[in-house]
Design a protein around this motif. Structure first.
Motif: not given
Length: 492
Positions: A134, A137-138, A186, A190, A193, A218
């Motif tokens: 996560g 992804l951020v 995304d 994130a 997750k 996020a």
């Protein structure tokens, strides 16, 4: 200490090795692995490397022809100006090396590291860790957003696959709307997750492993991107904003300056602030406060200028005009304010998103009818948060001086609050046309046809290594690969 050898043992071992050589060569590759030369790097090492490299580059970078912020964006938005080397950004000249180095750096030093973390820790990996995934992804989304906002169409859906099992060295370019759609998705993934109380992560130099703050970042970043595309994808942006704002437990966002996304620098090299390295350690004196910024803040009685700048010899906070040739600009060395120590000390934070910015996003969205809410409340909260970010209290008469909330005033205040975050301020100006900058000084000598740049050219390396894709990418932007092309989210 001397070593004592058992020669008999050595010879016995050697003989055994000779006699069995043909039988064990099949295992040689497995045996001949140095523990000091690892073939894989764990997420706990990739994460700090990716975070520091990306934020340092965004903030300023200590090397010449790498400083995309203070040798380009901060000059374009007239937070800073130069007193020498005006051809390094202040006159709208951009070195081809600066474009190539930052393109390469954001992809190789940032995105590649975050992609490796995702592959190492996703649910299909040998060592799944949803919080590492996560966080990566951020950060990956943030870096991709910088690239598309600076260049336009970029390699995205096929990017960073050069080290995959099926490598792709010539990734296609995706249009900005495609990139934005992917990033917004995304960031939602994130948030899902990232689990407070979930698996621990190490190497987090942004939030020290605080997963709730990562979730807030996020969702706040998702609001930034949704607002940025709102004029082009109104229904989608409204839906995203409504989803986030309707459920603070599921979609937490920044609630104070304690949530700000900023890299905490140290007094120990090389962990010092990049501006400290350039201006203090390197002794460079090339930059002053822009007259545009100083005049605006002085007119408002804005005490943040005492943090942004140092007083000149007369105790005044003054700047000089952008774009002046060196022979004229150097005359202002004694009267133009230099950059304040809050930004040049070694441990000064390198900021990428703040509670103040979030409130200005929400104020604009409320004025535009994209969210329900009190625009005035968000506007004033944004101003107060910006002053509070520097340990200041908003002057008693300040809000009265600023006057009733309007979209232009929201974006003016956002521009002031984004001091040192030149790339964000530049993006907001290119998107909205605010703030309205004064006409150039008659003595200024400006390139790019006198037009303040609206994007960066693609680096020459793309034309030599990925020509077909970059040519198609250029067409996705709608016109020539120049610095006058308006990008997808531009409203004017």
């Amino acid at each position: 200490m001397k070593k004592i050898f058992n020669h008999k043992a050595i010879w016995t071992t050697a003989l055994a090795g000779i006699l069995s050589a043909t039988s064990c060569t099949k295992d040689f590759d497995d045996m001949n692995v140095s523990p000091n030369s690892p073939t894989a790097i764990g997420a706990q090492y990739l994460l700090p490397a990716g975070i520091e490299a990306s934020i340092d580059r965004y903030w300023g970078h200590r090397d010449r022809f790498e400083r995309i912020n203070i040798d380009a964006a901060e000059l374009y938005v007239q937070h800073l100006t130069r007193n020498i080397y005006s051809n390094e950004g202040d006159d709208y000249t951009v070195s081809p090396a600066l474009l190539a180095n930052n393109w390469k750096g954001f992809f190789n030093d940032g995105l590649l590291n975050f992609q490796r973390i995702i592959l190492q820790t996703n649910a299909e990996s040998a060592s799944p860790n949803a919080n590492y995934e996560g966080v990566a992804l951020v950060m990956r989304s943030w870096v991709f957003s910088l690239l598309t906002d600076m260049y336009g169409a970029i390699p995205y859906t096929e990017a960073i696959q050069g080290t995959s099992e099926t490598p792709n060295y010539t990734p296609k370019y995706d249009a900005m709307d495609v990139v934005y759609a992917g990033l917004l998705n995304d960031l939602k993934v994130a948030n899902e997750k990232l689990t407070v109380g979930g698996p621990a992560i190490a190497g987090d130099i942004l939030y020290s492993g605080d997963i709730l703050k990562w979730k807030k970042f996020a969702n706040s970043l998702r609001l930034r991107l949704a607002n940025r595309q709102a004029a082009k994808k109104s229904a989608e942006s409204k839906a995203i904003m409504a989803e986030i704002l309707a459920d603070a437990a599921k979609f937490p966002i920044f609630t104070s300056n304690a949530d700000n996304a900023s890299l905490k620098c140290t007094a120990v090299l090389p962990g010092n602030n990049e501006w400290n390295q350039i201006l203090i350690q390197g002794g460079r004196t090339d930059w002053n406060i822009s007259k545009t910024l100083a005049d605006k803040m002085n007119a408002l009685g804005d005490t943040r200028i005492t943090v942004y700048a140092n007083p000149n010899k007369d105790g005044l906070y003054q700047g000089h005009a952008n774009g002046l040739p060196d022979a004229i600009a150097t005359n202002y060395l004694a009267t133009s304010s230099t950059i304040g120590s809050a930004f040049t000390k070694a441990e000064a934070p390198e900021v990428i998103m703040t509670f103040s910015e979030l409130n200005f996003i929400l104020a604009e969205a409320a004025l535009d009818g994209d969210i329900t809410g009190d625009a005035k409340m968000y506007f004033e909260a944004g101003i107060n948060a910006s002053f509070g970010q520097y340990g200041l209290t908003t002057p008693a008469a300040y809000l009265t001086t600023v006057g009733p909330v309007t979209r232009e005033k929201v974006l003016d205040q956002k521009w002031i609050s984004l001091f040192a975050q030149g790339i964000e301020a530049w993006t907001e100006w290119r998107r909205t046309g605010f703030p309205v900058f004064p006409a150039p000084d008659p003595r200024a000598v400006l390139n790019n046809g006198g037009i303040l740049p609206t994007r960066f050219n693609y680096p020459a390396s793309e034309y030599s290594l990925n020509e077909a894709a970059v040519t198609a990418g250029r067409a996705l932007n709608g016109t020539a690969d120049d610095m006058k092309t308006k990008l997808w989210w531009a409203e004017k």
